[in-house]
Design a protein around this motif. Sequence first.
Motif, PDB file in Angstrom:
ATOM      1  N   ASP A 292       0.865  -1.175   0.000  1.00  0.00           N
ATOM      2  CA  ASP A 292       0.000   0.000   0.000  1.00  0.00           C
ATOM      3  C   ASP A 292       0.908   1.233   0.000  1.00  0.00           C
ATOM      4  OD1 ASP A 292      -2.136   1.725   0.158  1.00  0.00           O
ATOM      5  OD2 ASP A 292      -2.429   1.451   2.313  1.00  0.00           O
ATOM      6  N   ALA A 293       1.611   1.400  -1.125  1.00  0.00           N
ATOM      7  CA  ALA A 293       2.569   2.509  -1.265  1.00  0.00           C
ATOM      8  C   ALA A 293       2.732   2.808  -2.754  1.00  0.00           C
ATOM      9  CB  ALA A 293       3.921   2.125  -0.661  1.00  0.00           C
ATOM     10  N   PRO A 294       3.010   4.055  -3.088  1.00  0.00           N
ATOM     11  CA  PRO A 294       3.232   4.385  -4.493  1.00  0.00           C
ATOM     12  C   PRO A 294       4.478   3.694  -5.051  1.00  0.00           C
ATOM     13  CG  PRO A 294       3.208   6.369  -3.119  1.00  0.00           C
ATOM     14  CD  PRO A 294       3.100   5.200  -2.213  1.00  0.00           C
ATOM     15  N   ARG A 295       4.448   3.400  -6.325  1.00  0.00           N
ATOM     16  CA  ARG A 295       5.565   2.699  -6.975  1.00  0.00           C
ATOM     17  C   ARG A 295       6.876   3.461  -6.796  1.00  0.00           C
ATOM     18  NH1 ARG A 295       5.529   1.218 -13.328  1.00  0.00           N
ATOM     19  NH2 ARG A 295       5.125   3.437 -13.434  1.00  0.00           N
ATOM     20  N   GLU A 296       6.860   4.779  -6.902  1.00  0.00           N
ATOM     21  CA  GLU A 296       8.090   5.572  -6.763  1.00  0.00           C
ATOM     22  C   GLU A 296       8.732   5.379  -5.389  1.00  0.00           C
ATOM     23  OE1 GLU A 296       5.189   6.742  -7.969  1.00  0.00           O
ATOM     24  OE2 GLU A 296       5.787   6.919 -10.075  1.00  0.00           O
ATOM     25  N   LEU A 297       7.875   5.244  -4.367  1.00  0.00           N
ATOM     26  CA  LEU A 297       8.393   5.039  -3.008  1.00  0.00           C
ATOM     27  C   LEU A 297       9.034   3.659  -2.873  1.00  0.00           C
ATOM     28  CD1 LEU A 297       8.603   6.529  -0.331  1.00  0.00           C
ATOM     29  CD2 LEU A 297       6.429   5.496   0.319  1.00  0.00           C
TER      30      LEU A 297
ATOM     31  N   ILE B  25      11.262  -9.073   2.391  1.00  0.00           N
ATOM     32  CA  ILE B  25      10.092  -8.420   1.817  1.00  0.00           C
ATOM     33  C   ILE B  25       9.114  -8.020   2.925  1.00  0.00           C
ATOM     34  CG2 ILE B  25       8.131  -8.705   0.237  1.00  0.00           C
ATOM     35  CD1 ILE B  25      10.922  -8.319  -1.105  1.00  0.00           C
ATOM     36  N   ASP B  26       8.991  -8.841   3.967  1.00  0.00           N
ATOM     37  CA  ASP B  26       8.170  -8.464   5.119  1.00  0.00           C
ATOM     38  C   ASP B  26       8.739  -7.223   5.799  1.00  0.00           C
ATOM     39  OD1 ASP B  26       6.428 -10.587   4.669  1.00  0.00           O
ATOM     40  OD2 ASP B  26       7.285 -11.859   6.254  1.00  0.00           O
ATOM     41  N   LYS B  27      10.057  -7.150   5.939  1.00  0.00           N
ATOM     42  CA  LYS B  27      10.679  -5.967   6.529  1.00  0.00           C
ATOM     43  C   LYS B  27      10.452  -4.737   5.650  1.00  0.00           C
ATOM     44  CE  LYS B  27      14.738  -6.208   8.588  1.00  0.00           C
ATOM     45  NZ  LYS B  27      16.160  -6.553   8.860  1.00  0.00           N
ATOM     46  N   LEU B  28      10.504  -4.919   4.340  1.00  0.00           N
ATOM     47  CA  LEU B  28      10.225  -3.807   3.425  1.00  0.00           C
ATOM     48  C   LEU B  28       8.788  -3.328   3.626  1.00  0.00           C
ATOM     49  CD1 LEU B  28      10.783  -1.903   1.053  1.00  0.00           C
ATOM     50  CD2 LEU B  28      10.304  -3.825  -0.492  1.00  0.00           C
TER      51      LEU B  28
ATOM     52  N   GLN C  85      12.397   3.795  -4.634  1.00  0.00           N
ATOM     53  CA  GLN C  85      13.405   4.476  -3.814  1.00  0.00           C
ATOM     54  C   GLN C  85      13.895   3.582  -2.679  1.00  0.00           C
ATOM     55  OE1 GLN C  85      11.599   8.143  -2.575  1.00  0.00           O
ATOM     56  NE2 GLN C  85      11.633   9.016  -4.644  1.00  0.00           N
ATOM     57  N   ALA C  86      13.007   2.781  -2.112  1.00  0.00           N
ATOM     58  CA  ALA C  86      13.416   1.872  -1.030  1.00  0.00           C
ATOM     59  C   ALA C  86      14.479   0.887  -1.518  1.00  0.00           C
ATOM     60  CB  ALA C  86      12.205   1.119  -0.476  1.00  0.00           C
ATOM     61  N   TRP C  87      14.429   0.512  -2.811  1.00  0.00           N
ATOM     62  CA  TRP C  87      15.411  -0.424  -3.388  1.00  0.00           C
ATOM     63  C   TRP C  87      16.668   0.266  -3.888  1.00  0.00           C
ATOM     64  CZ3 TRP C  87      15.813  -5.537  -3.288  1.00  0.00           C
ATOM     65  CH2 TRP C  87      14.691  -6.286  -2.951  1.00  0.00           C
ATOM     66  N   THR C  88      16.601   1.555  -4.205  1.00  0.00           N
ATOM     67  CA  THR C  88      17.713   2.190  -4.914  1.00  0.00           C
ATOM     68  C   THR C  88      18.377   3.344  -4.182  1.00  0.00           C
ATOM     69  OG1 THR C  88      16.181   3.643  -6.122  1.00  0.00           O
ATOM     70  CG2 THR C  88      16.774   1.537  -7.168  1.00  0.00           C
ATOM     71  N   CYS C  89      17.839   3.783  -3.071  1.00  0.00           N
ATOM     72  CA  CYS C  89      18.446   4.872  -2.285  1.00  0.00           C
ATOM     73  C   CYS C  89      19.080   4.271  -1.025  1.00  0.00           C
ATOM     74  CB  CYS C  89      17.402   5.901  -1.894  1.00  0.00           C
ATOM     75  SG  CYS C  89      16.660   6.748  -3.297  1.00  0.00           S
ATOM     76  N   PRO C  90      20.398   4.401  -0.879  1.00  0.00           N
ATOM     77  CA  PRO C  90      21.074   3.768   0.259  1.00  0.00           C
ATOM     78  C   PRO C  90      20.477   4.091   1.622  1.00  0.00           C
ATOM     79  CG  PRO C  90      22.687   4.537  -1.315  1.00  0.00           C
ATOM     80  CD  PRO C  90      21.356   5.066  -1.781  1.00  0.00           C
ATOM     81  N   ASP C  91      20.080   5.364   1.871  1.00  0.00           N
ATOM     82  CA  ASP C  91      19.549   5.706   3.191  1.00  0.00           C
ATOM     83  C   ASP C  91      18.227   5.008   3.477  1.00  0.00           C
ATOM     84  OD1 ASP C  91      18.454   7.368   1.177  1.00  0.00           O
ATOM     85  OD2 ASP C  91      17.880   8.867   2.650  1.00  0.00           O
TER      86      ASP C  91
ATOM     87  N   SER D 245       5.656   2.441   7.787  1.00  0.00           N
ATOM     88  CA  SER D 245       6.103   3.207   8.936  1.00  0.00           C
ATOM     89  C   SER D 245       5.912   4.710   8.733  1.00  0.00           C
ATOM     90  CB  SER D 245       7.573   2.919   9.251  1.00  0.00           C
ATOM     91  OG  SER D 245       8.410   3.532   8.280  1.00  0.00           O
ATOM     92  N   SER D 246       5.845   5.419   9.858  1.00  0.00           N
ATOM     93  CA  SER D 246       5.705   6.880   9.790  1.00  0.00           C
ATOM     94  C   SER D 246       6.984   7.524   9.253  1.00  0.00           C
ATOM     95  CB  SER D 246       5.372   7.432  11.175  1.00  0.00           C
ATOM     96  OG  SER D 246       6.375   7.089  12.104  1.00  0.00           O
ATOM     97  N   ALA D 247       8.130   6.863   9.414  1.00  0.00           N
ATOM     98  CA  ALA D 247       9.393   7.441   8.920  1.00  0.00           C
ATOM     99  C   ALA D 247       9.365   7.592   7.410  1.00  0.00           C
ATOM    100  CB  ALA D 247      10.565   6.548   9.332  1.00  0.00           C
ATOM    101  N   VAL D 248       8.838   6.604   6.700  1.00  0.00           N
ATOM    102  CA  VAL D 248       8.803   6.680   5.239  1.00  0.00           C
ATOM    103  C   VAL D 248       7.706   7.632   4.771  1.00  0.00           C
ATOM    104  CG1 VAL D 248       7.246   4.772   4.672  1.00  0.00           C
ATOM    105  CG2 VAL D 248       9.120   5.307   3.164  1.00  0.00           C
ATOM    106  N   GLN D 249       6.647   7.774   5.523  1.00  0.00           N
ATOM    107  CA  GLN D 249       5.561   8.681   5.139  1.00  0.00           C
ATOM    108  C   GLN D 249       6.022  10.134   5.128  1.00  0.00           C
ATOM    109  OE1 GLN D 249       2.918   7.234   3.900  1.00  0.00           O
ATOM    110  NE2 GLN D 249       3.713   5.265   4.541  1.00  0.00           N
ATOM    111  N   ALA D 250       7.064  10.439   5.896  1.00  0.00           N
ATOM    112  CA  ALA D 250       7.580  11.813   5.961  1.00  0.00           C
ATOM    113  C   ALA D 250       8.488  12.141   4.783  1.00  0.00           C
ATOM    114  CB  ALA D 250       8.347  12.010   7.264  1.00  0.00           C
ATOM    115  N   ILE D 251       8.891  11.152   4.008  1.00  0.00           N
ATOM    116  CA  ILE D 251       9.828  11.382   2.890  1.00  0.00           C
ATOM    117  C   ILE D 251       9.095  11.991   1.720  1.00  0.00           C
ATOM    118  CG2 ILE D 251      11.337  10.234   1.204  1.00  0.00           C
ATOM    119  CD1 ILE D 251      12.010   8.223   3.396  1.00  0.00           C
TER     120      ILE D 251
END
Length: 162
Positions: free
Chosen positions: A22-27, A147-150, A30-36, A156-162
């Motif tokens: 339940d997240a946009p494809r761009e997000l 994949i469960d951790k992803l 980014q989870a796969w390609t942005c080191p942070d 999480s609220s941390a990713v919603q702020a990005i």
Amino acid sequence: MAKTHVESNLTERAITLTRVFDAPRELVWQAWTCPDQFARWAGCDGFSVPLSTIDMDVRPGGRFRWTMIHDESGEETPATGVYIEVVEPSRLVYRWEDSRVPEESIVTITLIELEHGTELTLRQVGWTYGSLEWGLHATRAGMAQEIDKLARYLESSAVQAI
């Protein structure tokens, strides 16, 4: 939380996992390609991947490296490879190299935008650890944990702020 659908094929030495987030494809991209972002979720249960160990040159021919570290023992498992195909934000193909096994494998990540989320399909074809059946089982279990951790990270609220 949706379950990860997992298939294995001993003949091909292939594992395929499919999950809807339940997240946009761009997000998800980014989870796969942005080191942070990758550092916040990568690694199977009981392991972490510190940002300081991650290097990603996300382009065809670019290399990646990171180190998964066992949270209790500190045992390190390095990962390296080369990106073969990069089609942002829908497809990522890379060759996974592992010094512990003589073969390499190809990992293909496909992200399909849905009306309310993103479908991720991850397919790994190639090496396995140990005996073929045991190796596929262990690899499949570890990939499903990641994949469960992803999924937890994307919720999480941390990713919603990005």
